[in-house]
Design an enzyme around this catalytic site. Structure first.
Site, short mmCIF file in Angstrom:
data_model
loop_
_atom_site.label_atom_id
_atom_site.label_comp_id
_atom_site.label_asym_id
_atom_site.label_seq_id
_atom_site.Cartn_x
_atom_site.Cartn_y
_atom_site.Cartn_z
N TRP A 52 17.68 84.03 -24.85
CA TRP A 52 17.95 82.96 -25.81
C TRP A 52 18.86 83.61 -26.85
O TRP A 52 18.44 84.48 -27.60
CB TRP A 52 16.65 82.46 -26.45
CG TRP A 52 16.86 81.28 -27.33
CD1 TRP A 52 16.86 79.96 -26.95
CD2 TRP A 52 17.07 81.27 -28.75
NE1 TRP A 52 17.09 79.16 -28.03
CE2 TRP A 52 17.22 79.93 -29.15
CE3 TRP A 52 17.17 82.28 -29.73
CZ2 TRP A 52 17.45 79.56 -30.47
CZ3 TRP A 52 17.39 81.91 -31.04
CH2 TRP A 52 17.53 80.57 -31.41
N ARG A 77 10.97 80.81 -22.25
CA ARG A 77 11.23 81.58 -23.47
C ARG A 77 12.70 81.61 -23.85
O ARG A 77 13.06 82.04 -24.94
CB ARG A 77 10.75 83.03 -23.28
CG ARG A 77 9.28 83.15 -22.98
CD ARG A 77 8.89 84.59 -22.80
NE ARG A 77 8.84 85.26 -24.09
CZ ARG A 77 7.76 85.39 -24.83
NH1 ARG A 77 6.62 84.91 -24.39
NH2 ARG A 77 7.80 86.00 -25.98
N LYS A 84 10.64 78.45 -26.03
CA LYS A 84 9.24 78.14 -26.28
C LYS A 84 8.64 78.98 -27.38
O LYS A 84 7.87 78.51 -28.20
CB LYS A 84 8.46 78.34 -24.98
CG LYS A 84 6.99 78.04 -25.06
CD LYS A 84 6.75 76.57 -24.91
CE LYS A 84 5.30 76.18 -25.09
NZ LYS A 84 5.21 74.79 -25.54
N LYS A 91 9.61 65.00 -31.02
CA LYS A 91 9.54 65.06 -29.55
C LYS A 91 10.72 64.33 -28.94
O LYS A 91 11.36 64.81 -28.02
CB LYS A 91 8.22 64.41 -29.12
CG LYS A 91 7.57 65.00 -27.95
CD LYS A 91 6.61 66.13 -28.21
CE LYS A 91 7.16 67.33 -28.87
NZ LYS A 91 6.16 68.29 -29.26
N HIS A 130 13.49 53.34 -50.43
CA HIS A 130 14.06 54.27 -51.40
C HIS A 130 15.33 54.93 -50.88
O HIS A 130 15.72 55.98 -51.38
CB HIS A 130 13.01 55.31 -51.80
CG HIS A 130 11.81 54.67 -52.43
ND1 HIS A 130 11.82 54.24 -53.74
CD2 HIS A 130 10.61 54.34 -51.92
CE1 HIS A 130 10.65 53.69 -54.01
NE2 HIS A 130 9.89 53.73 -52.92
N CYS A 186 13.59 84.87 -25.42
CA CYS A 186 13.92 85.92 -24.46
C CYS A 186 12.65 86.36 -23.70
O CYS A 186 11.61 86.59 -24.30
CB CYS A 186 14.54 87.16 -25.09
SG CYS A 186 16.08 86.84 -25.92
N ASN A 215 14.35 91.69 -26.83
CA ASN A 215 14.01 90.42 -27.46
C ASN A 215 13.84 90.71 -28.95
O ASN A 215 13.05 91.57 -29.31
CB ASN A 215 12.69 89.90 -26.86
CG ASN A 215 12.17 88.68 -27.61
OD1 ASN A 215 12.93 87.97 -28.26
ND2 ASN A 215 10.87 88.44 -27.50
N GLY A 216 14.60 90.03 -29.79
CA GLY A 216 14.49 90.26 -31.23
C GLY A 216 15.85 90.34 -31.87
O GLY A 216 16.85 89.91 -31.28
N GLU A 251 14.14 66.30 -29.63
CA GLU A 251 14.32 67.58 -28.92
C GLU A 251 14.51 67.37 -27.42
O GLU A 251 15.20 68.14 -26.77
CB GLU A 251 13.20 68.58 -29.21
CG GLU A 251 11.85 68.22 -28.64
CD GLU A 251 10.79 69.27 -28.93
OE1 GLU A 251 11.10 70.46 -28.95
OE2 GLU A 251 9.62 68.89 -29.15
N GLU A 293 5.95 63.80 -35.67
CA GLU A 293 5.85 64.46 -34.37
C GLU A 293 6.53 63.63 -33.27
O GLU A 293 7.24 64.16 -32.43
CB GLU A 293 4.37 64.71 -34.04
CG GLU A 293 4.06 65.12 -32.62
CD GLU A 293 4.71 66.44 -32.19
OE1 GLU A 293 5.29 67.14 -33.04
OE2 GLU A 293 4.65 66.75 -30.98
C1 F6R Z 1 8.10 71.25 -30.47
C2 F6R Z 1 7.60 72.62 -30.42
C3 F6R Z 1 7.85 73.51 -31.58
C4 F6R Z 1 6.64 74.44 -31.81
C5 F6R Z 1 6.98 75.46 -32.90
C6 F6R Z 1 5.82 76.36 -33.23
O1 F6R Z 1 7.77 70.55 -29.32
O2 F6R Z 1 7.02 73.03 -29.45
O3 F6R Z 1 8.16 72.79 -32.72
O4 F6R Z 1 5.53 73.69 -32.16
O5 F6R Z 1 8.07 76.24 -32.49
O6 F6R Z 1 5.43 77.11 -32.12
P1 F6R Z 1 4.02 77.83 -32.05
O7 F6R Z 1 2.98 76.77 -32.05
O8 F6R Z 1 4.06 78.63 -30.81
O9 F6R Z 1 3.91 78.67 -33.29
#
Ligand code: F6R
Length: 606
Positions: free
Chosen positions: A74, A27, A601, A483, A502, A2, A98-99, A486, A479
């Site tokens: 969000w 956000r 984000k 990526k 396994h 948000c 937000n929250g 997502e 990772e």
């Molecule tokens: C994936 C991604 C998330 C963040 C995670 C932690 O591409 O961006 O997995 O890495 O939400 O976010 P931060 O680093 O802001 O604590």
């Protein structure tokens, strides 16, 4: 999670509010809304969907006025819809949030008994009615009383019908700042919202309530005593927060990695060629006698932590555990007084990472934040903080922030190794120079963008696929897989290559893509054997390895060659290759690269 913008000043409020919302869209982006004073009356327009939809609505029926609030959502409580979009209005107030309000049901029942009617399924509407019910003419008093009742996390922005030209805010466990202009002021989730207008801001503390008018910013604690905070200035500029000719923020941010890397690393190398954190005011004794390290983080930042574990154990021989922050806090972790707990976070606002950090502090650990956003909550609450210098990361999927987090962990591992006598100064100097040289590897990996884009249709052509790797490559496989899933909505799993036999190997069918990270020379033959095992069962394989690696061509269908360098320094180039794979797959599939569905984000709720 948000985005919040509040404005009062001399400009048309909707223009400022929409600009702010577009900048905060990362956000959350499932609905949006504004409330603006027009001729002294609060008018609210909101809609399900992206900010552009809100902008279209406002273009069709403009609101004229110089004060208002806006929100990009969000969803937590209630589906994304017009009625659930914020702001929520009650008799005296329009409010956005937000929250999560944890005791909203209890408060709602009381308000229903008093005759309040609810139109949405949100917890936020409860706060609007509660504040309205407590209002007797003084907004600050009503807010303070309401906050005594509300449990949970919140950043609120509000306008009161009786107080045009003023915006109010309050925060607990969700970020909120008050930004300072000339004849105008702002309440924001973060400063990237209004870099066009101002870079100066106050960070609110938990429990703070703020009132802004065009000329004044007044901040109070929850007992309504005035408080003062230092004025901060953002180091980011407007260009950094724009696409700069790239098709997507993500691509721009992938290509910004060499610069972000050099900025971050060079700042921590002294003229004698040795790594140091003196410029971050890290006291020397933080590393002295360090016996155990715990790393807490989420998502991509947690994978940076896994790379950090490998390096710290390799160079400093100090045991390191890496925990998903959301698990750590509920698993009754064993924390000793001398432990160093490192919280890694790009945003510095991730709720679970923050909670893990607070728990560690409470139990007497020394805490260190590795954070990208200046003045964020994790940065402020850690005993010590080291800032990564990635600049603003706008795309929801993290790229350059990971690279600089890893760089910081390399430097930390080298410092710790030197401190406890595992590395002599000469070896440390050599390793530091090799680390700095990784900027060239990143650059070379970026030059693979076109070939990688060309490989994508041949290798990633199923709904489901595997990434595998060993050691450092395993963390990177996790990772790479995250990526890809997502961004492209494909089902992708990552395994330590030795684990395939396994269980997961039973999923291998004809044509199933397996992407193998083989950058670790020491274990490459083992990974290659695993590739042959899956190939024998019909899989199609892509090997990502060093240019000089000699691998039987039977093991792979596609190969990406990375620059040669010692095993411990391969992650930088390898991660770029995987970011490009995920990026091009998403683009070729027509996905919304910068704003994947369901994501946000900054994850400020649990
Ligand atoms: C994936 C991604 C998330 C963040 C995670 C932690 O591409 O961006 O997995 O890495 O939400 O976010 P931060 O680093 O802001 O604590």
């Amino acid at each position: 999670m948000c985005g919040i913008v509040g404005y009062t000043g001399f400009r048309q409020a909707t223009e400022v509010l929409l600009t702010g919302l577009y900048n905060l869209e990362y956000r959350g982006y499932d609905s949006a809304g504004v409330s603006v004073f027009e001729d002294g009356v609060i008018q609210t327009v909101k809609t399900q969907g992206r900010i552009q939809k809100l902008a279209d609505k406002l273009a069709a029926a403009p609101l004229h006025g110089n004060c208002g609030i806006a929100h990009t959502r969000w969803a937590t409580h209630g589906v994304p819809s017009d009625v659930n979009a914020h702001p929520h209005c009650s008799e005296h107030v329009a409010l956005l949030h937000n929250g999560i309000i944890e005791n909203y049901l209890e408060i709602k029942e009381e308000l229903l008994a008093k005759g309040y009617q609810f139109v949405s399924q949100t917890d936020t509407e409860v706060a609007a009615h509660l504040i309205s019910s407590l209002y007797t003419g003084d907004p600050l008093e009503a807010i303070a009383k309401a906050l005594e009742r509300i449990e949970g996390s919140y950043a609120f922005a509000m306008v009161f019908q009786d107080h045009p030209n003023r915006v109010y805010g309050a925060r607990k466990d969700s970020p909120l700042i008050a930004a300072v202009g000339q004849g105008e002021n702002f309440i924001l989730s973060d400063i990237s919202a209004t870099l066009k207008y101002t870079k100066d801001f106050y960070v609110l503390d938990d429990g703070d309530i703020v009132e802004i008018s065009p000329e004044t910013i007044r901040i109070f604690n929850h007992q309504l005593q005035p408080v003062s905070h230092p004025l901060n200035t953002a180091h980011w500029n407007v260009e950094q927060a724009q696409k700069g000719g790239y098709d997507h923020f993500m691509l721009k941010e992938i290509f910004e990695q060499p610069e972000a890397f050099v900025k971050t690393v060079a700042r921590h190398i002294l003229p004698d060629g040795l790594p140091s954190f003196v410029r971050d005011n890290i006291p020397e004794d933080l590393f002295q006698g360090c016996r155990r390290i715990q790393i807490v983080a989420c998502g991509t930042a947690m994978y940076a932590g896994m790379v950090g574990k490998n390096l710290i154990e390799r160079f400093a021989r100090i045991p390191v555990s890496v925990d998903v922050a959301s698990e750590y806090r509920y698993n009754n972790p064993i924390i000793d007084k001398g432990d160093l707990v490192i919280a890694i976070s790009q945003s510095g606002e991730t709720a679970d990472t923050l909670a893990a950090l607070r728990l560690a502090k409470q139990q007497g650990a020394k805490t260190l934040g590795i954070v990208n956003v200046f003045g964020s909550t994790i940065a402020r609450e850690s005993d010590h903080v080291i800032y990564t210098l990635a600049g603003p990361e706008i795309a929801v999927a993290s790229t350059k922030a990971l690279t600089v987090q890893m760089a910081m962990l390399y430097l930390l591992a080298l410092c710790l190794g030197m401190e406890n006598g595992q590395l002599d100064r000469e070896r440390c100097r050599t390793l530091t120079a090799q680390l700095l040289d990784c900027q060239n590897h990143i650059q070379q990996a970026l030059s693979l963008a076109e070939p990688i884009s060309a490989i994508v249709p041949g290798i990633i052509d199923r709904e489901s696929l595997f990434f595998i790797g060993r050691g450092l490559d395993y963390a990177l496989a996790l990772e790479g897989s995250l990526k890809l899933k997502e961004l492209s909505y494909l089902h992708s799993e990552a395994y330590a290559a030795g684990e395939l036999k396994h269980g997961p190997i039973s999923l291998i069918t004809d044509g199933m893509p397996v992407i193998a990270l083989g950058t670790q020379q020491s274990v490459l033959p083992k990974t290659v054997s695993n590739m042959k095992e899956v190939k024998a069962r019909g899989a199609k394989t892509l090997l990502i390895c060093k240019k000089s690696a000699k691998v039987d061509t039977d093991a792979y269908d596609f190969r990406i060659d990375l620059p040669d360098c010692p095993d411990e320094f391969t992650p930088f180039a390898a991660i770029v290759a995987m970011q490009l794979l995920a990026y091009y797959k998403a683009v070729q599939s027509g996905c919304d690269v910068d704003k994947p569905r369901n994501l946000a984000k900054s994850v400020t709720v649990e």
